[in-house]
Design a protein around this motif. Structure first.
Motif, short mmCIF file in Angstrom:
data_model
loop_
_atom_site.label_atom_id
_atom_site.label_comp_id
_atom_site.label_asym_id
_atom_site.label_seq_id
_atom_site.Cartn_x
_atom_site.Cartn_y
_atom_site.Cartn_z
N ARG A 15 0.82 -1.21 0.00
CA ARG A 15 0.00 0.00 0.00
C ARG A 15 0.85 1.26 0.00
NH1 ARG A 15 1.87 2.05 4.70
NH2 ARG A 15 0.97 1.28 6.61
N ALA A 17 0.28 4.96 1.58
CA ALA A 17 -0.65 5.50 2.58
C ALA A 17 -0.30 6.95 2.91
CB ALA A 17 -0.62 4.63 3.82
N PRO A 18 -0.43 7.86 1.95
CA PRO A 18 -0.04 9.23 2.24
C PRO A 18 -1.03 9.97 3.15
CG PRO A 18 -0.93 9.10 0.01
CD PRO A 18 -0.87 7.68 0.55
N THR A 19 -0.49 10.84 3.97
CA THR A 19 -1.31 11.79 4.73
C THR A 19 -1.33 13.08 3.92
OG1 THR A 19 -0.62 10.81 6.81
CG2 THR A 19 -1.48 13.05 6.92
N HIS A 28 9.39 11.48 0.95
CA HIS A 28 8.24 10.58 0.96
C HIS A 28 8.09 9.86 -0.37
CE1 HIS A 28 5.20 11.29 4.34
NE2 HIS A 28 5.30 10.00 4.13
N GLU A 51 -4.90 8.73 3.97
CA GLU A 51 -4.90 8.79 5.44
C GLU A 51 -5.31 10.20 5.90
OE1 GLU A 51 -1.72 6.49 7.30
OE2 GLU A 51 -2.91 4.82 6.52
N ALA A 128 1.39 10.17 12.28
CA ALA A 128 2.33 9.07 12.46
C ALA A 128 3.51 9.62 13.26
CB ALA A 128 2.80 8.57 11.11
N HIS A 130 6.72 10.02 13.72
CA HIS A 130 8.06 9.87 13.17
C HIS A 130 9.08 10.12 14.28
CE1 HIS A 130 6.50 9.45 9.16
NE2 HIS A 130 5.61 10.38 9.49
N TYR A 202 -3.39 7.34 14.78
CA TYR A 202 -2.68 6.77 13.63
C TYR A 202 -2.42 5.28 13.83
CZ TYR A 202 1.51 5.08 11.38
OH TYR A 202 2.40 4.27 10.73
N VAL A 206 -4.19 2.53 11.30
CA VAL A 206 -3.33 1.90 10.30
C VAL A 206 -3.35 0.37 10.44
CG1 VAL A 206 -0.98 1.80 11.25
CG2 VAL A 206 -1.33 2.76 9.02
N VAL A 219 5.44 -1.13 3.58
CA VAL A 219 6.68 -0.42 3.27
C VAL A 219 6.53 1.00 3.82
CG1 VAL A 219 8.17 0.44 1.42
CG2 VAL A 219 7.04 -1.78 1.17
N LEU A 224 9.62 5.07 11.38
CA LEU A 224 8.42 4.48 11.98
C LEU A 224 8.68 3.08 12.55
CD1 LEU A 224 5.70 5.81 9.50
CD2 LEU A 224 5.98 6.42 11.90
N1 GLU Z 1 0.18 8.24 6.64
C1 GLU Z 1 1.42 7.87 7.26
C2 GLU Z 1 2.49 8.85 6.86
O1 GLU Z 1 2.34 9.54 5.89
C3 GLU Z 1 1.73 6.48 6.81
C4 GLU Z 1 2.71 5.81 7.63
C5 GLU Z 1 2.63 4.30 7.41
O2 GLU Z 1 3.17 3.86 6.40
O3 GLU Z 1 2.01 3.63 8.19
O4 GLU Z 1 3.47 8.98 7.51
#
Ligand code: GLU
Length: 289
Positions: A15, A17-19, A28, A51, A128, A130, A202, A206, A219, A224
């Motif tokens: 997947r 999964a962008p915020t 990113h 996300e 998330a 970080h 988050y 997730v 991935v 994270l």
């Molecule tokens: N939406 C999270 C981010 O942008 C995704 C992190 C993840 O891969 O779980 O940091």
């Protein structure tokens, strides 16, 4: 750790999964590119998940711009808000019923508890976590006694935290980072699963989505890694087999500092407007490694 396969979905499922809280940045983009490559190498399916739970920070226009940038770079996905698919909806803001269901399961098992503490934590739980923003472990004396009779997550506008097993080492074999170990109660403490504003954190959202969407490999950036350890505890509590993990090195400046998101010149859209082609953009992130 082997990829999970109890959803009836047979092959590799990854997947993106962008915020959508800003424009897609070189750092990113590289992680997303790796996710796309991993799906390609494994003849798999790639899912696009929006996300967008942090409503004040997220904008549809950022999400549209990110999708456009990723397509321009050469990433393609087979399921997502734009193309549909069997495990939608693909916008987190439309998936509250899944999150509530998991909140209930965790509450029934006594794995989580309501906690009135720390406004700062609530703000952080929106995103998330970080590594640079990581919190110190939650002080144990602020845990309430076991067992609560609450039937909804936030009748008193409370956060809910996951009770971590003190001093237990959580370990996993990462596809990129190798063997990873984090100690609960030391590297991280009781973390928020439900925010007092009525949304899941988050960490919980997730896990719910990766599970429901049949993701076999996650991935993400290596910042994270600790989050993945937290998430493994949620999987275990729910008796769910976790996905495999592949944590990518971060794109860093020569000084070792993580690339600043504030540096707009490294937005994919800016690089594109300045006449770069996708190969040149990829050469840029290699330069920062
Ligand atoms: N939406 C999270 C981010 O942008 C995704 C992190 C993840 O891969 O779980 O940091």
């Amino acid at each position: 750790m082997s990829a999970r396969n109890d959803s009836g979905l047979t092959s590799y499922r990854g997947r993106l999964a962008p915020t959508p809280s800003g424009y897609l940045h070189l750092g990113h983009a590289r992680t997303f590119w790796t996710a796309w490559e991993r799906a390609q190498e494994n003849n798999g399916i790639l899912i696009m998940r929006n996300e967008d739970l942090d409503r004040p920070r997220c904008k549809d226009s950022f999400f549209d711009a990110m999708m456009e940038d990723l397509r321009w770079l050469g990433c393609h996905w087979q399921e997502g808000p734009d193309v549909g698919g069997p495990v939608g909806p693909y916008n987190q803001s439309e998936r509250m019923k899944f999150y509530l269901n998991i909140w209930k399961q965790l509450r029934n098992r006594g794995a989580i508890y309501p906690s009135p503490h720390s406004r700062k934590d609530v703000e952080r739980a929106l995103r998330a976590p970080h590594e640079e923003e990581a919190d110190s472990p939650f002080p144990l004396h602020l845990r309430p006694p076991e067992g609560t009779g609450m039937d909804e997550p936030n009748p008193g506008m409370l956060n809910w935290r996951f009770r971590v097993p003190e001093e237990e080492t959580i370990s996993f074999q990462d596809g990129k980072a190798g063997f990873v170990e984090k100690v609960a109660g030391k590297d991280f403490g009781d973390f928020i699963v439900w925010r007092k504003d009525g949304f899941p954190s988050y960490e919980m959202a997730v896990v719910a989505d990766d599970y429901e969407m049949g993701i076999t490999e996650v991935v993400r950036g290596e910042d994270l890694l600790t989050s993945s350890a937290r998430q493994l505890l949620i999987y275990r509590e729910l008796d769910w087999a976790p996905p495999a993990f592949f944590h990518c090195p971060l794109v860093r400046e020569a000084s070792g500092k993580r690339l600043s998101k504030r540096n707009n010149s490294l937005n994919i859209s800016t690089l594109r407007e300045n006449g770069c082609n996708p190969e040149q953009v990829r050469a840029q992130w290699d330069k920062f490694l």
